[in-house]
Design a protein around this motif. Structure first.
Motif, PDB file in Angstrom:
ATOM      1  N   GLY A  51     -32.635   2.469  96.531  1.00  0.00           N
ATOM      2  CA  GLY A  51     -32.926   1.066  96.811  1.00  0.00           C
ATOM      3  C   GLY A  51     -33.439   0.369  95.581  1.00  0.00           C
ATOM      4  O   GLY A  51     -32.994   0.638  94.463  1.00  0.00           O
ATOM      5  N   LEU A  52     -34.409  -0.519  95.770  1.00  0.00           N
ATOM      6  CA  LEU A  52     -34.982  -1.284  94.668  1.00  0.00           C
ATOM      7  C   LEU A  52     -36.084  -0.478  94.007  1.00  0.00           C
ATOM      8  O   LEU A  52     -37.076  -0.124  94.639  1.00  0.00           O
ATOM      9  N   MET A  60     -33.690  -6.558 107.411  1.00  0.00           N
ATOM     10  CA  MET A  60     -32.891  -5.339 107.472  1.00  0.00           C
ATOM     11  C   MET A  60     -32.791  -4.690 106.098  1.00  0.00           C
ATOM     12  O   MET A  60     -32.904  -3.463 105.959  1.00  0.00           O
ATOM     13  N   TYR A  61     -32.623  -5.499 105.064  1.00  0.00           N
ATOM     14  CA  TYR A  61     -32.547  -4.979 103.702  1.00  0.00           C
ATOM     15  C   TYR A  61     -33.857  -4.362 103.256  1.00  0.00           C
ATOM     16  O   TYR A  61     -33.883  -3.420 102.454  1.00  0.00           O
ATOM     17  N   GLY A 106     -35.737  -1.615 100.514  1.00  0.00           N
ATOM     18  CA  GLY A 106     -37.084  -1.891 100.032  1.00  0.00           C
ATOM     19  C   GLY A 106     -37.305  -3.343  99.660  1.00  0.00           C
ATOM     20  O   GLY A 106     -36.460  -4.203  99.878  1.00  0.00           O
ATOM     21  N   SER A 107     -38.474  -3.595  99.072  1.00  0.00           N
ATOM     22  CA  SER A 107     -38.876  -4.957  98.738  1.00  0.00           C
ATOM     23  C   SER A 107     -39.302  -5.041  97.281  1.00  0.00           C
ATOM     24  O   SER A 107     -39.594  -4.028  96.641  1.00  0.00           O
ATOM     25  N   VAL A 112     -34.678   3.599 103.643  1.00  0.00           N
ATOM     26  CA  VAL A 112     -33.692   4.434 104.346  1.00  0.00           C
ATOM     27  C   VAL A 112     -32.322   3.847 104.020  1.00  0.00           C
ATOM     28  O   VAL A 112     -31.808   2.974 104.732  1.00  0.00           O
ATOM     29  N   PRO A 113     -31.711   4.286 102.915  1.00  0.00           N
ATOM     30  CA  PRO A 113     -30.454   3.685 102.445  1.00  0.00           C
ATOM     31  C   PRO A 113     -29.286   3.778 103.421  1.00  0.00           C
ATOM     32  O   PRO A 113     -28.304   3.062 103.266  1.00  0.00           O
ATOM     33  N   SER A 114     -29.402   4.654 104.425  1.00  0.00           N
ATOM     34  CA  SER A 114     -28.296   4.816 105.373  1.00  0.00           C
ATOM     35  C   SER A 114     -28.359   3.853 106.554  1.00  0.00           C
ATOM     36  O   SER A 114     -27.533   3.940 107.462  1.00  0.00           O
TER      37      SER A 114
END
Length: 382
Positions: free
Chosen positions: A75-76, A272-273, A278-279, A291-293
């Motif tokens: 993620g980020l 949702m993203y 992440g943020s 949770v990338p999935s």
């Protein structure tokens, strides 16, 4: 009943195969290591003072997208982070410098004594000093980022706002057993997710629900047991860290699909993203929070037309909505998902948004008895 969810079962097998070799890179940091890192920060300040220099703390700038790199498997994450200098001799940063040291000293005592406190506790211990809960929260996260340790290793816990329900039992760190299987009531997400152990569940999937109102509707309709064993969780809008930690914990433990049910609007998509990638402000702890999935189950903008949702339930996009859509489309993780990008384009073209509750205008139980069962049965996610 099992035959109804062949698409979910296939997805589960795929996930388990891919996760068997996955390694959780976010390690717990030992107490002594945390103490050593704090002492190193203080030692640097003391050495500077002994040389006649004004004390300076250099903390990472967590509020700029330029400091973030997108890694699809995580993620980020932070990348080439610029630093912000907090100087005790500078009027614009002297107060924050002092607060930073104050919180650092409190954390040192907590870790040293192996005791815990909530951020709320710290704030109410000195209301006038911190001024607002937000100020304290930001400093705690800055310290976590500076020391390069998960926030839980600081022994500072956050009060949870999320709830979960479904086919799930586990033990809290103190040995208390938690059973989430009651169909009428939900269980608050733990304030110490890391301490949870002995997770037992036969759930076929996890469903993240954006809004508490929708979560309550699923509870009222006995969704978790009537349709299929599952776990539902809500962070009541923008999720707190504990809700995100809980979703990640369940994903790691159960290796089952994670779906998101959000409003067909730019803010629902962003929420949702946050679960998925992440943020900005918490990118330094992405490995334990994302949770990338995560899959987008609904409400898709294209579903508005597909299910012939009554037009009177549509809401025109505001200027703020348009600005948020443009912001989303400029983020590099959008281009990794052409189907998601297409849905955002559909929303922008229709110039309309819709809430999950709009499905009730078709029929009172349409969400739980038609929409979600069909989505799960035929693989209606992206």
């Amino acid at each position: 009943m099992a035959d109804q969810f062949t698409e979910v079962d296939r997805l589960t097998e795929t996930l388990r195969e891919s996760l068997e070799t996955a390694v959780n890179r976010q390690e717990d940091i030992g107490r002594q290591d945390v103490l050593t890192r704090i002492e190193s920060v203080i030692q640097t300040i003391v050495i500077g003072v002994s040389k006649g220099e004004a004390p300076v703390l250099r903390v990472m700038n967590r509020s700029r997208w330029e400091n973030i790199r997108f890694q699809k498997s995580v993620g980020l994450v932070l990348n080439n982070v610029s630093l912000v200098a907090l100087r005790c001799d500078c009027p614009s940063s002297a107060t924050k410098f002092a607060l930073f040291l104050k919180v650092l000293s409190v954390i040192y005592k907590l870790v040293q004594s192996d005791s815990y406190a909530t951020k709320r506790d710290l704030y109410y211990n000195d209301l006038q000093l911190f001024g607002s809960q937000k100020t304290l929260d930001f400093i705690v996260d800055d310290i976590s980022c500076l020391l390069k340790v998960p926030r839980r290793s600081l022994h500072v816990l956050a009060t949870s706002k999320g709830f979960l329900s479904g086919d799930l039992c586990y033990l809290e760190e103190d040995g208390a057993k938690v059973d989430c299987s009651s169909s009428s009531t939900a269980v608050p997400v733990s304030s110490n997710v890391n301490g949870i152990r002995n997770i037992v569940s036969s759930a076929k999937f996890i469903l993240i629900v954006e809004k508490d109102a929708t979560f309550q509707r699923l509870l009222d309709d006995d969704f978790c047991t009537r349709l299929s064993p599952c776990i539902i969780i809500t962070g009541k809008g923008v999720p707190d860290v504990n809700s995100r930690l809980m979703v990640r914990k369940l994903w790691d433990a159960l290796h089952i699909p994670v779906f998101a049910l959000v409003d067909a609007d730019p803010y629902g998509i962003e929420i949702m993203y946050i679960y998925k990638y992440g943020s900005l402000s918490m990118a330094f702890e992405a490995h334990s929070l994302t949770v990338p999935s995560v899959l987008w189950l609904g409400l898709l903008p294209s579903d508005i037309q597909r299910y012939r949702v009554p037009e009177e339930t549509f809401i025109p996009l505001s200027q703020a909505d348009e600005k948020k859509i443009n912001s989303l489309r400029n983020r590099n993780y959008i281009t990794c998902h052409p189907e998601w990008e297409k849905e955002i384009e559909t929303m922008q073209r229709l110039k309309q948004k819709a809430e999950i509750q709009s499905l009730a205008s078709i029929a009172p139980h349409f969400l739980t008895r038609v929409y979600l069962p069909n989505k799960l049965r035929y693989g209606g996610w992206i």
